[in-house]
Design an enzyme around this catalytic site. Structure first.
Site, short mmCIF file in Angstrom:
data_model
loop_
_atom_site.label_atom_id
_atom_site.label_comp_id
_atom_site.label_asym_id
_atom_site.label_seq_id
_atom_site.Cartn_x
_atom_site.Cartn_y
_atom_site.Cartn_z
NE ARG A 17 -0.50 -1.25 4.77
CZ ARG A 17 -0.20 -0.55 5.85
NH1 ARG A 17 -0.57 0.70 5.95
NH2 ARG A 17 0.46 -1.11 6.84
CE1 TYR A 153 8.74 7.44 9.99
CE2 TYR A 153 8.91 9.83 9.94
CZ TYR A 153 8.65 8.63 9.29
OH TYR A 153 8.29 8.64 7.96
CE LYS A 157 11.53 6.98 7.57
NZ LYS A 157 11.54 5.85 6.60
CB THR A 236 19.02 13.30 1.43
OG1 THR A 236 19.74 12.25 2.08
CG2 THR A 236 17.58 13.31 1.96
P1 NAP Z 1 2.08 2.90 4.90
O1 NAP Z 1 0.98 3.29 3.97
O2 NAP Z 1 1.79 2.77 6.36
O3 NAP Z 1 2.72 1.52 4.35
C1 NAP Z 1 3.79 0.94 5.02
C2 NAP Z 1 4.33 -0.24 4.25
O4 NAP Z 1 5.40 -0.80 5.03
C3 NAP Z 1 3.29 -1.33 4.06
O5 NAP Z 1 3.49 -1.97 2.82
C4 NAP Z 1 3.60 -2.27 5.20
O6 NAP Z 1 3.24 -3.63 4.95
C5 NAP Z 1 5.11 -2.16 5.31
N1 NAP Z 1 5.57 -2.56 6.64
C6 NAP Z 1 5.08 -2.13 7.84
N2 NAP Z 1 5.70 -2.77 8.85
C7 NAP Z 1 6.58 -3.61 8.26
C8 NAP Z 1 7.49 -4.58 8.77
N3 NAP Z 1 7.60 -4.81 10.08
N4 NAP Z 1 8.26 -5.29 7.90
C9 NAP Z 1 8.14 -5.07 6.56
N5 NAP Z 1 7.28 -4.21 6.02
C10 NAP Z 1 6.50 -3.49 6.86
O7 NAP Z 1 3.29 3.91 4.83
P2 NAP Z 1 3.70 5.01 3.72
O8 NAP Z 1 3.12 6.29 4.12
O9 NAP Z 1 3.47 4.47 2.35
O10 NAP Z 1 5.28 5.10 4.00
C11 NAP Z 1 6.24 4.40 3.23
C12 NAP Z 1 7.62 4.96 3.58
O11 NAP Z 1 7.63 6.36 3.33
C13 NAP Z 1 8.01 4.78 5.05
O12 NAP Z 1 9.38 4.48 5.15
C14 NAP Z 1 7.72 6.14 5.66
O13 NAP Z 1 8.51 6.40 6.78
C15 NAP Z 1 8.07 7.05 4.49
N6 NAP Z 1 7.43 8.36 4.55
C16 NAP Z 1 6.08 8.51 4.51
C17 NAP Z 1 5.52 9.77 4.57
C18 NAP Z 1 4.03 10.03 4.52
O14 NAP Z 1 3.63 11.21 4.68
N7 NAP Z 1 3.20 9.06 4.27
C19 NAP Z 1 6.35 10.90 4.68
C20 NAP Z 1 7.73 10.72 4.74
C21 NAP Z 1 8.24 9.45 4.67
P3 NAP Z 1 1.81 -4.24 5.43
O15 NAP Z 1 0.76 -3.66 4.52
O16 NAP Z 1 1.96 -5.69 5.28
O17 NAP Z 1 1.62 -3.79 6.86
#
Ligand code: NAP
Length: 246
Positions: A17, A153, A157, A236
């Protein structure tokens, strides 16, 4: 699995997702064969549904050595090596440090930071043999700006960004680049629980006036995995719509 000659193979962690799913979809539409991970069987099925013949879902819990080991072995047995690794899996466990339980600290560091070690190290040899590779680590604007309630967090990062600069120096001469993509606030499950007033306050600091889309992040990841990005490493790059944080 037999792939067409010269097909590049990418591993995207946490691709069931959100941002990971968008990256997996983008790389597969770029013509790569995508191995994408989820923590559950249903997540794997979801991935198989959206990737079709251009990829495959595998189960992996990044904090568990055995789970990562099994997944990596399946990749090595099936495809010999990967050309691209996108380290995207990540979680938040927000709390003020005064109230933060050690488990909340440890879980975030274990998944967001130590997970990278578990995934990248066993796949490096194959990449080095090919003398070509692209590693993209998904950081966060919070790694640089800090954020109240996210010391765990932010530490994970910021650590990821230091890892990226170091590994880039170790393997640059082997044709492998290592970079971070650092998203701002992106509409996914991770930001879904923000209160409306928090969203409005954040938007007021974003130059383009909206939260980001997962596809905005995937577009940069796609560029960094290409041949023409060979002179960008240890960097970065922010994808935050001009979020003002200094
Ligand atoms: P998300 O929608 O919560 O999705 C997280 C993904 O990571 C899912 O596919 C989940 O798998 C997987 N995951 C969670 N726990 C895990 C584990 N223990 N082992 C392996 N996989 C695991 O998050 P997102 O917003 O797309 O974020 C993705 C990345 O972008 C992250 O590194 C986050 O820190 C970074 N990020 C996000 C944002 C934001 O605003 N959304 C901003 C900055 C950085 P399952 O579906 O199986 O749980």
């Amino acid at each position: 699995m037999k792939l067409e000659p010269n097909t590049k193979v990418a591993l995207v962690t946490g691709a069931s997702r959100g941002i990971g799913e968008a990256i997996a979809r983008r790389l597969s539409s770029d013509g790569l064969f995508v191995i994408a991970t989820a923590t559950s069987r249903s997540g794997v099925e979801r991935i198989n549904g959206h990737l079709g013949a251009s990829g495959i879902g595998l189960e992996m819990r990044i904090e568990e050595e055995d789970s990562v080991g099994k997944c990596v072995q399946e990749i090595l047995d099936g495809y010999d090596a990967v050309d691209v690794i996108v380290n995207n899996a990540g979680i938040t466990r927000d709390n003020l440090l005064m109230r933060m339980k050690y488990e909340e600290w440890k879980e975030v560091i274990d998944i967001n930071l130590s997970g990278i070690y578990r995934v990248v190290k066993p796949l490096l040899r194959g990449m080095m043999k090919k003398r070509w590779g692209r590693i993209v680590n998904i950081s966060s604007v919070v790694g640089r700006m800090g954020n109240s309630g996210q010391s765990n967090y932010a530490a994970s990062k910021a650590g990821l960004e230091g890892f990226t600069r170091s590994l880039a120096q170790e393997i640059g001469t082997r044709g492998i680049t290592v970079n971070c993509v650092s998203p701002g606030y992106i509409e996914t499950d991770m930001t879904r629980d923000l209160l409306q007033e928090q969203v409005e306050e954040i938007k007021s600091r974003i130059s383009v006036g909206r939260l980001g889309r997962a596809e905005d992040v995937a577009a940069l990841v796609s560029f960094l995995t290409r041949e023409e990005a060979s002179y960008i490493t240890g960097e970065t790059i922010q994808v935050n719509g001009g979020l003002y944080y200094f």
